[in-house]
Design a protein around this motif. Structure first.
Motif, PDB file in Angstrom:
ATOM      1  N   ALA A  43      21.030  36.886  13.760  1.00  0.00           N
ATOM      2  CA  ALA A  43      21.006  37.234  12.282  1.00  0.00           C
ATOM      3  C   ALA A  43      20.312  36.282  11.392  1.00  0.00           C
ATOM      4  O   ALA A  43      20.226  35.400  11.676  1.00  0.00           O
ATOM      5  CB  ALA A  43      22.656  36.857  11.816  1.00  0.00           C
ATOM      6  N   ILE A  44      19.636  36.851  10.322  1.00  0.00           N
ATOM      7  CA  ILE A  44      18.776  36.166   9.429  1.00  0.00           C
ATOM      8  C   ILE A  44      19.040  36.797   8.099  1.00  0.00           C
ATOM      9  O   ILE A  44      19.547  37.996   8.018  1.00  0.00           O
ATOM     10  CB  ILE A  44      17.257  36.265   9.883  1.00  0.00           C
ATOM     11  CG1 ILE A  44      16.818  37.589  10.193  1.00  0.00           C
ATOM     12  CG2 ILE A  44      16.929  35.387  11.151  1.00  0.00           C
ATOM     13  CD1 ILE A  44      15.215  37.515  10.231  1.00  0.00           C
ATOM     14  N   LEU A  60      24.246  47.870  18.821  1.00  0.00           N
ATOM     15  CA  LEU A  60      25.669  46.900  19.212  1.00  0.00           C
ATOM     16  C   LEU A  60      25.706  46.058  17.797  1.00  0.00           C
ATOM     17  O   LEU A  60      24.573  45.174  18.052  1.00  0.00           O
ATOM     18  CB  LEU A  60      25.771  46.364  20.203  1.00  0.00           C
ATOM     19  CG  LEU A  60      25.874  47.186  21.497  1.00  0.00           C
ATOM     20  CD1 LEU A  60      24.423  47.832  22.107  1.00  0.00           C
ATOM     21  CD2 LEU A  60      26.627  46.733  22.660  1.00  0.00           C
ATOM     22  N   VAL A  61      26.507  45.854  16.936  1.00  0.00           N
ATOM     23  CA  VAL A  61      26.648  44.973  15.787  1.00  0.00           C
ATOM     24  C   VAL A  61      28.110  44.434  16.307  1.00  0.00           C
ATOM     25  O   VAL A  61      29.053  45.190  16.379  1.00  0.00           O
ATOM     26  CB  VAL A  61      26.478  45.580  14.461  1.00  0.00           C
ATOM     27  CG1 VAL A  61      26.889  44.882  13.332  1.00  0.00           C
ATOM     28  CG2 VAL A  61      25.200  46.334  14.428  1.00  0.00           C
ATOM     29  N   GLY A  78      21.923  44.383   7.730  1.00  0.00           N
ATOM     30  CA  GLY A  78      21.886  43.237   6.751  1.00  0.00           C
ATOM     31  C   GLY A  78      21.978  41.829   7.510  1.00  0.00           C
ATOM     32  O   GLY A  78      21.363  41.820   8.410  1.00  0.00           O
ATOM     33  N   ARG A  79      23.012  41.092   6.891  1.00  0.00           N
ATOM     34  CA  ARG A  79      22.900  39.739   7.459  1.00  0.00           C
ATOM     35  C   ARG A  79      24.014  39.733   8.926  1.00  0.00           C
ATOM     36  O   ARG A  79      24.958  39.337   8.905  1.00  0.00           O
ATOM     37  CB  ARG A  79      23.635  38.915   6.545  1.00  0.00           C
ATOM     38  CG  ARG A  79      22.851  38.374   5.339  1.00  0.00           C
ATOM     39  CD  ARG A  79      23.420  37.567   4.771  1.00  0.00           C
ATOM     40  NE  ARG A  79      22.695  36.943   3.763  1.00  0.00           N
ATOM     41  CZ  ARG A  79      22.844  36.703   2.450  1.00  0.00           C
ATOM     42  NH1 ARG A  79      23.957  36.977   1.948  1.00  0.00           N
ATOM     43  NH2 ARG A  79      22.050  35.881   1.402  1.00  0.00           N
ATOM     44  N   THR A  80      23.382  39.994   9.946  1.00  0.00           N
ATOM     45  CA  THR A  80      24.140  40.323  11.241  1.00  0.00           C
ATOM     46  C   THR A  80      23.061  40.184  12.491  1.00  0.00           C
ATOM     47  O   THR A  80      22.142  40.733  12.237  1.00  0.00           O
ATOM     48  CB  THR A  80      25.097  41.460  11.346  1.00  0.00           C
ATOM     49  OG1 THR A  80      25.952  41.551  12.154  1.00  0.00           O
ATOM     50  CG2 THR A  80      24.384  42.680  11.254  1.00  0.00           C
ATOM     51  N   ALA A  81      23.807  39.569  13.454  1.00  0.00           N
ATOM     52  CA  ALA A  81      22.857  39.958  14.722  1.00  0.00           C
ATOM     53  C   ALA A  81      23.276  41.271  15.186  1.00  0.00           C
ATOM     54  O   ALA A  81      23.973  41.930  14.882  1.00  0.00           O
ATOM     55  CB  ALA A  81      23.574  38.589  15.924  1.00  0.00           C
ATOM     56  N   ASP A  94      16.164  38.070  24.960  1.00  0.00           N
ATOM     57  CA  ASP A  94      15.796  37.603  23.529  1.00  0.00           C
ATOM     58  C   ASP A  94      14.632  38.806  22.944  1.00  0.00           C
ATOM     59  O   ASP A  94      13.526  38.638  23.430  1.00  0.00           O
ATOM     60  CB  ASP A  94      15.111  36.341  23.646  1.00  0.00           C
ATOM     61  CG  ASP A  94      14.776  35.864  22.138  1.00  0.00           C
ATOM     62  OD1 ASP A  94      15.074  36.641  21.260  1.00  0.00           O
ATOM     63  OD2 ASP A  94      14.241  34.831  22.123  1.00  0.00           O
ATOM     64  N   GLY A  95      15.123  39.597  22.277  1.00  0.00           N
ATOM     65  CA  GLY A  95      14.145  40.580  21.620  1.00  0.00           C
ATOM     66  C   GLY A  95      13.156  39.870  20.727  1.00  0.00           C
ATOM     67  O   GLY A  95      11.894  40.677  20.690  1.00  0.00           O
ATOM     68  N   GLN A  96      13.518  38.969  20.093  1.00  0.00           N
ATOM     69  CA  GLN A  96      12.396  38.399  19.148  1.00  0.00           C
ATOM     70  C   GLN A  96      11.332  37.996  19.539  1.00  0.00           C
ATOM     71  O   GLN A  96      10.447  37.640  19.189  1.00  0.00           O
ATOM     72  CB  GLN A  96      13.279  37.315  18.258  1.00  0.00           C
ATOM     73  CG  GLN A  96      12.530  37.053  16.979  1.00  0.00           C
ATOM     74  CD  GLN A  96      13.531  36.120  16.236  1.00  0.00           C
ATOM     75  OE1 GLN A  96      14.350  35.209  16.736  1.00  0.00           O
ATOM     76  NE2 GLN A  96      13.305  36.165  14.789  1.00  0.00           N
ATOM     77  N   ALA A  97      11.464  37.309  20.881  1.00  0.00           N
ATOM     78  CA  ALA A  97      10.418  36.875  21.573  1.00  0.00           C
ATOM     79  C   ALA A  97       9.279  37.604  22.132  1.00  0.00           C
ATOM     80  O   ALA A  97       8.183  37.477  21.994  1.00  0.00           O
ATOM     81  CB  ALA A  97      10.685  36.222  22.965  1.00  0.00           C
ATOM     82  N   LEU A  98       9.716  39.128  22.115  1.00  0.00           N
ATOM     83  CA  LEU A  98       8.559  39.902  22.225  1.00  0.00           C
ATOM     84  C   LEU A  98       7.612  40.385  21.267  1.00  0.00           C
ATOM     85  O   LEU A  98       6.624  40.761  21.390  1.00  0.00           O
ATOM     86  CB  LEU A  98       9.459  41.369  22.632  1.00  0.00           C
ATOM     87  CG  LEU A  98      10.039  41.520  23.931  1.00  0.00           C
ATOM     88  CD1 LEU A  98      10.639  42.728  24.098  1.00  0.00           C
ATOM     89  CD2 LEU A  98       9.141  41.298  25.004  1.00  0.00           C
TER      90      LEU A  98
END
Length: 307
Positions: A43-44, A60-61, A78-81, A94-98
């Protein structure tokens, strides 16, 4: 022939908010995948869209049942993982690492049975709060929804740009991504179950929408609850209660927050004074404006030092 003096075209609240907040898609990503996979994202403070050009996968939220996204569907986050997965039983990585690092905007996992695109909408300075605080954490626009025709056309153009890979493609794709976000927000606002859409649902409501448009067309007016209720065609008590329930804050609190959001954005851009900004957003004295600004943001207003 009768000529009339030209007048300023009224701005709708959505255009007004997106413009003042400096909203734009600042990063676009792509994924091609096949087999079993799952990617988790934190979440950011941002608004993000995910759209499917081919295939399907799960979204999936936290706090919501799993949502299946298929070709032509779009969702706003929005503001959620959230987690994107082909299989609900997979443990996500970790998807962000890709996508970590400059130029790392495309990921491939095993094949291209599923092709999706994403975009991150960022806002100028700290002004994202005004919009993100009023939006649901997750909104989905299925391809079958009434407002999806324009979205389908934009997705087709985006897909075409990806396939053509021609000069100028980055500019075209960036502009199309901006349009896609607006079309997705429009579709969400016009969907069934508007009462669950907060501010977006209020914009589409015949009575509350009139009041919101009036505020955004002339925020400096000395608005009162009674005046806004008259614009909406409701009693003062009914208007105040419904506005607060749907938008998440009372009418005059909304007016005050929007005035100060406009003011902070103007001061950040520079080329104006605190007194001018205070007057333009409806404050009769600079001291009253300064007090309200400090209460809202924790520090006094100051002009930008940008050249």
């Amino acid at each position: 022939m009768t000529l009339s003096q030209s007048s300023k075209i009224p701005r709708d609240p959505l255009s007004d908010v997106l413009d003042v907040l400096g909203a734009r898609v600042t990063r676009r990503t792509r994924i091609a995948a096949a087999g079993r996979w799952a990617l988790a994202f934190p979440a950011i403070d941002r608004l993000k869209f995910v759209a499917l050009l081919r295939g399907s996968h799960w979204m999936l939220v936290p706090g919501l049942p799993p949502q299946r996204l298929s070709e032509g569907d779009v969702c706003l986050i929005g503001r959620t993982a959230y987690t994107v997965a082909s299989d609900l039983d997979m443990t996500p990585i970790d998807g962000q690492a890709l996508y970590d690092g400059p130029g790392c905007d495309a990921a491939r996992i095993g094949g291209d049975d599923t092709i999706g695109i994403g975009g991150t909408v960022t806002f100028a300075a700290a002004d994202a709060d005004f919009l993100l605080d009023m939006l649901p954490a997750f909104m989905i626009v299925p391809r079958s929804s009434p407002g999806s025709c324009a979205i389908a056309a934009v997705l087709a153009l985006i897909g075409n740009e990806i396939e053509r890979d021609m000069m100028g493609g980055e500019i075209v794709s960036a502009r199309l991504a901006d349009v896609l976000v607006v079309e997705a927000i429009r579709a969400c606002a016009g969907s069934a179950g508007q009462s669950d859409m907060g501010w977006l649902g209020a914009l589409s409501d015949a009575r509350l929408g009139r009041a919101l448009r009036a505020i955004h067309q002339d925020v400096a007016q000395p608005w009162t609850v009674a005046r806004l209720a008259g614009v909406a065609g409701m009693s003062r008590a009914a208007f105040s209660a419904e506005f607060t329930r749907r938008v998440g804050r009372p009418p005059l609190a909304y007016v005050r927050t929007w005035r100060l959001t406009i003011a902070r954005a103007a001061l950040m851009r520079g080329g104006t004074t605190i007194a001018q900004v205070a007057s333009e957003v409806g404050y009769t004295s600079q001291s009253a404006f300064t007090h309200a600004f400090r209460q809202a943001f924790g520090s006094p207003p100051k002009t930008s030092t940008r050249p």
